[in-house]
Write a protein that holds these residues in place. Structure first.
Motif, PDB file in Angstrom:
ATOM      1  N   ILE A   9     -25.761  53.847  23.466  1.00 55.12           N
ATOM      2  CA  ILE A   9     -24.445  54.497  23.418  1.00 55.12           C
ATOM      3  C   ILE A   9     -23.204  54.250  22.790  1.00 55.12           C
ATOM      4  O   ILE A   9     -23.414  52.881  22.807  1.00 55.12           O
ATOM      5  CB  ILE A   9     -23.886  55.017  25.243  1.00 55.12           C
ATOM      6  N   GLU A  10     -22.293  54.940  22.461  1.00 58.44           N
ATOM      7  CA  GLU A  10     -21.219  54.414  21.481  1.00 58.44           C
ATOM      8  C   GLU A  10     -20.510  53.207  22.081  1.00 58.44           C
ATOM      9  O   GLU A  10     -20.237  52.307  21.336  1.00 58.44           O
ATOM     10  CB  GLU A  10     -20.277  55.549  21.215  1.00 58.44           C
ATOM     11  N   PRO A  11     -19.974  53.362  23.196  1.00 67.33           N
ATOM     12  CA  PRO A  11     -19.131  52.100  23.752  1.00 67.33           C
ATOM     13  C   PRO A  11     -20.048  50.652  23.706  1.00 67.33           C
ATOM     14  O   PRO A  11     -19.584  49.710  23.568  1.00 67.33           O
ATOM     15  CB  PRO A  11     -18.959  52.297  25.322  1.00 67.33           C
ATOM     16  N   ILE A  12     -21.316  50.654  23.991  1.00 65.37           N
ATOM     17  CA  ILE A  12     -22.129  49.482  23.780  1.00 65.37           C
ATOM     18  C   ILE A  12     -22.146  49.418  22.286  1.00 65.37           C
ATOM     19  O   ILE A  12     -22.312  47.982  22.046  1.00 65.37           O
ATOM     20  CB  ILE A  12     -23.520  49.751  24.619  1.00 65.37           C
ATOM     21  N   SER A  13     -22.687  50.165  21.613  1.00 66.54           N
ATOM     22  CA  SER A  13     -22.791  49.916  20.147  1.00 66.54           C
ATOM     23  C   SER A  13     -21.599  49.209  19.356  1.00 66.54           C
ATOM     24  O   SER A  13     -21.576  48.583  18.714  1.00 66.54           O
ATOM     25  CB  SER A  13     -23.151  51.393  19.375  1.00 66.54           C
ATOM     26  N   LYS A  14     -20.453  49.755  20.028  1.00 66.25           N
ATOM     27  CA  LYS A  14     -19.308  49.362  19.417  1.00 66.25           C
ATOM     28  C   LYS A  14     -19.010  47.842  19.647  1.00 66.25           C
ATOM     29  O   LYS A  14     -18.825  46.858  18.874  1.00 66.25           O
ATOM     30  CB  LYS A  14     -17.991  49.979  19.977  1.00 66.25           C
ATOM     31  N   ALA A  15     -19.439  47.434  20.913  1.00 62.17           N
ATOM     32  CA  ALA A  15     -19.159  45.971  21.412  1.00 62.17           C
ATOM     33  C   ALA A  15     -20.138  45.167  20.780  1.00 62.17           C
ATOM     34  O   ALA A  15     -19.513  44.010  20.421  1.00 62.17           O
ATOM     35  CB  ALA A  15     -19.626  45.991  22.997  1.00 62.17           C
ATOM     36  N   LEU A  16     -21.321  45.775  20.360  1.00 63.01           N
ATOM     37  CA  LEU A  16     -22.363  44.976  19.703  1.00 63.01           C
ATOM     38  C   LEU A  16     -21.933  44.531  18.210  1.00 63.01           C
ATOM     39  O   LEU A  16     -22.159  43.593  17.797  1.00 63.01           O
ATOM     40  CB  LEU A  16     -23.519  45.549  19.919  1.00 63.01           C
ATOM     41  N   GLN A  17     -21.224  45.561  17.866  1.00 64.68           N
ATOM     42  CA  GLN A  17     -20.776  45.460  16.339  1.00 64.68           C
ATOM     43  C   GLN A  17     -19.559  44.511  16.207  1.00 64.68           C
ATOM     44  O   GLN A  17     -19.645  43.514  15.568  1.00 64.68           O
ATOM     45  CB  GLN A  17     -20.371  46.774  15.833  1.00 64.68           C
ATOM     46  N   GLU A  18     -18.740  44.367  17.293  1.00 61.59           N
ATOM     47  CA  GLU A  18     -17.669  43.428  17.354  1.00 61.59           C
ATOM     48  C   GLU A  18     -18.105  42.118  17.548  1.00 61.59           C
ATOM     49  O   GLU A  18     -17.428  41.070  17.189  1.00 61.59           O
ATOM     50  CB  GLU A  18     -16.681  43.917  18.652  1.00 61.59           C
ATOM     51  N   GLU A  19     -19.346  42.070  18.168  1.00 59.34           N
ATOM     52  CA  GLU A  19     -19.853  40.738  18.623  1.00 59.34           C
ATOM     53  C   GLU A  19     -20.727  40.182  17.411  1.00 59.34           C
ATOM     54  O   GLU A  19     -21.191  39.062  17.129  1.00 59.34           O
ATOM     55  CB  GLU A  19     -20.894  40.732  19.519  1.00 59.34           C
ATOM     56  N   ALA A  53     -29.375  39.522  26.637  1.00 57.22           N
ATOM     57  CA  ALA A  53     -28.896  40.779  26.027  1.00 57.22           C
ATOM     58  C   ALA A  53     -30.059  41.768  26.067  1.00 57.22           C
ATOM     59  O   ALA A  53     -29.548  43.001  26.577  1.00 57.22           O
ATOM     60  CB  ALA A  53     -28.719  40.574  24.643  1.00 57.22           C
ATOM     61  N   ALA A  54     -31.233  41.392  26.300  1.00 55.29           N
ATOM     62  CA  ALA A  54     -32.591  42.213  26.409  1.00 55.29           C
ATOM     63  C   ALA A  54     -32.178  43.039  27.765  1.00 55.29           C
ATOM     64  O   ALA A  54     -32.782  44.217  27.592  1.00 55.29           O
ATOM     65  CB  ALA A  54     -33.881  41.500  26.470  1.00 55.29           C
ATOM     66  N   PHE A  55     -31.771  42.416  28.819  1.00 54.53           N
ATOM     67  CA  PHE A  55     -31.603  43.151  30.145  1.00 54.53           C
ATOM     68  C   PHE A  55     -30.076  43.840  30.186  1.00 54.53           C
ATOM     69  O   PHE A  55     -29.843  44.843  30.836  1.00 54.53           O
ATOM     70  CB  PHE A  55     -32.169  42.396  31.413  1.00 54.53           C
ATOM     71  N   ALA A  56     -29.191  42.858  29.827  1.00 57.91           N
ATOM     72  CA  ALA A  56     -27.787  43.324  30.251  1.00 57.91           C
ATOM     73  C   ALA A  56     -27.592  44.498  29.399  1.00 57.91           C
ATOM     74  O   ALA A  56     -26.830  45.384  29.763  1.00 57.91           O
ATOM     75  CB  ALA A  56     -26.718  42.185  29.606  1.00 57.91           C
ATOM     76  N   ILE A  57     -27.811  44.626  28.143  1.00 58.15           N
ATOM     77  CA  ILE A  57     -27.566  45.940  27.371  1.00 58.15           C
ATOM     78  C   ILE A  57     -27.908  47.169  27.935  1.00 58.15           C
ATOM     79  O   ILE A  57     -27.452  48.181  27.984  1.00 58.15           O
ATOM     80  CB  ILE A  57     -28.013  45.689  25.906  1.00 58.15           C
TER      81      ILE A  57
END
Length: 378
Positions: A9-19, A53-57
């Motif tokens: 989903i977009e909120p998670i994708s955005k956070a991953l890009q920021e990381e 990250a494999a389970f948190a995401i």
């Protein structure tokens, strides 16, 4: 494969890009889609594979996509049990990073510190609880935690949990969980006792296995120094004369040994701190914070305290003492050479430790190259 292909989903994708995350590690590629399908999961993965990250995401995504009805927002929806305080804090930091654009609330609880800030956070309401076994059971018994409406349960570092004697605590917690739940089980090794425990927790699980514990990353350059026990301090100082070594994580077998090494380093003007079970929680956290910021050049750690230390761009791991359990060697040097980066692992071996070194060679199916060109070679 990229993270964009995992249908996040977009909120998670955005956070991953920021990381700065672009390409998932093998365990993330395999585990994230399976967890999103609400499958139970049995994951065999060693440290440094991107397991958190494999389970948190996917947990963040599942909880975001299935909001709770009004009036039920104070219930704990996900419990993550992990053996050490450092690892619990690292998992909490991961939820903060990946979930910063979601409304999912989390908190971390562990012993060794006052409980009031933790119980205050629980009373405000959390979706995800990250906990070590002792403090978790303590707060359950005091009535601060109820797990009867749990949707997701994660047991992380299960082999270390057993090694540290927490199996009975885990079984007590399991009795308090609803039978209908999604369960995720991660362990670096799969001895019979772990398989039995997994069978008692999981229901028809999907299985993911990456980088078995018997292997070391090709990105890590390994070297062994044969040295007299009495010369180890001098050898360590000699190696640290290389100013290109910005930070080094040094392992000892005992807490007392860690303190002695720090004393030697400080006397020689090398900024260093120890991290082990006898240190207060604040001291351990400050030591880790200073090490990450590179204001402390050398962090001297025991194995249990080091579990969960995740430092970006750590180039050097030094085994001041060879571990007596060969799998521990793999875990230790896995702190460097992470996510495809290059790393260096140096091991000091005295005559009494040669048996341990042979066991490591047998486990990793190769001999570690010997460095003979040093002032203390024997």
């Amino acid at each position: 494969m990229t993270f964009q292909e995992l249908e996040l989903i977009e909120p998670i994708s955005k956070a991953l890009q920021e990381e700065g995350y672009t390409t998932p590690t093998p365990i993330q590629q395999q585990a994230i889609p399976l967890i999103l399908k609400k499958n139970d999961l049995l994951g065999c993965a060693q440290t440094g594979t991107g397991k958190t990250a494999a389970f948190a995401i996917p947990i963040l995504q599942i909880l975001t996509e299935t909001p709770v009805p009004r009036g039920e927002k104070s219930r704990i929806r996900c419990l993550i049990m992990t053996p050490t305080r450092e690892l619990a804090i690292q998992i909490g930091e991961s939820f903060s990073a990946y979930g910063r654009h979601t409304k999912i609330r989390h908190t971390v609880i562990f012993g060794g510190v006052g409980q009031k800030p933790q119980t205050d956070a629980l009373s405000r309401g959390v979706d995800v609880l990250v906990a070590t076994p002792g403090r978790l059971l303590d707060l359950i018994n005091q009535g601060f935690i109820k797990l009867n409406q749990l949707e997701l349960f994660v047991l992380d570092e299960a082999d270390r949990m057993l090694d540290m004697g927490f199996v009975h605590d885990v079984k007590k917690v399991l009795k308090l969980l609803p039978k209908k739940r999604q369960s995720l089980f991660f362990s670096a090794t799969m001895p019979p006792a772990i398989v039995t425990l997994a069978d008692s927790i999981l229901s028809n699980p999907s299985k993911v296995e990456v980088t078995p514990v018997s292997s070391t990353a090709d990105t890590i350059r390994q070297t062994v120094f044969h040295v007299n026990k009495s010369d180890k301090n001098a050898l360590l100082l000699h190696i640290l004369e290389d100013q290109a070594i910005a930070t080094a994580l040094v392992f000892t077998r005992t807490k007392h040994g860690a303190d002695k090494v720090v004393k030697v380093l400080r006397k020689a003007g090398v900024t260093s701190e120890a991290i082990h079970g006898n240190k207060s929680q604040s001291a351990r956290q400050n030591a880790l914070k200073n090490f990450k910021a590179q204001t402390t050049r050398v962090l001297v750690a025991t194995d249990i305290a080091a579990r969960g230390i995740d430092v970006d761009a750590l180039t050097h791991v030094i085994n001041y003492e060879i571990p007596n359990i060969p799998e521990t060697y793999v875990h230790r040097i896995g702190r460097t050479g992470r996510a495809g980066a290059k790393g260096i692992a140096l091991s000091f071996c005295d005559v009494e430790e040669k048996t341990y070194l042979r066991d490591i060679h047998k486990l990793i199916s190769k001999n570690i190259p010997v460095e003979r060109d040093h002032p203390f070679s024997r």
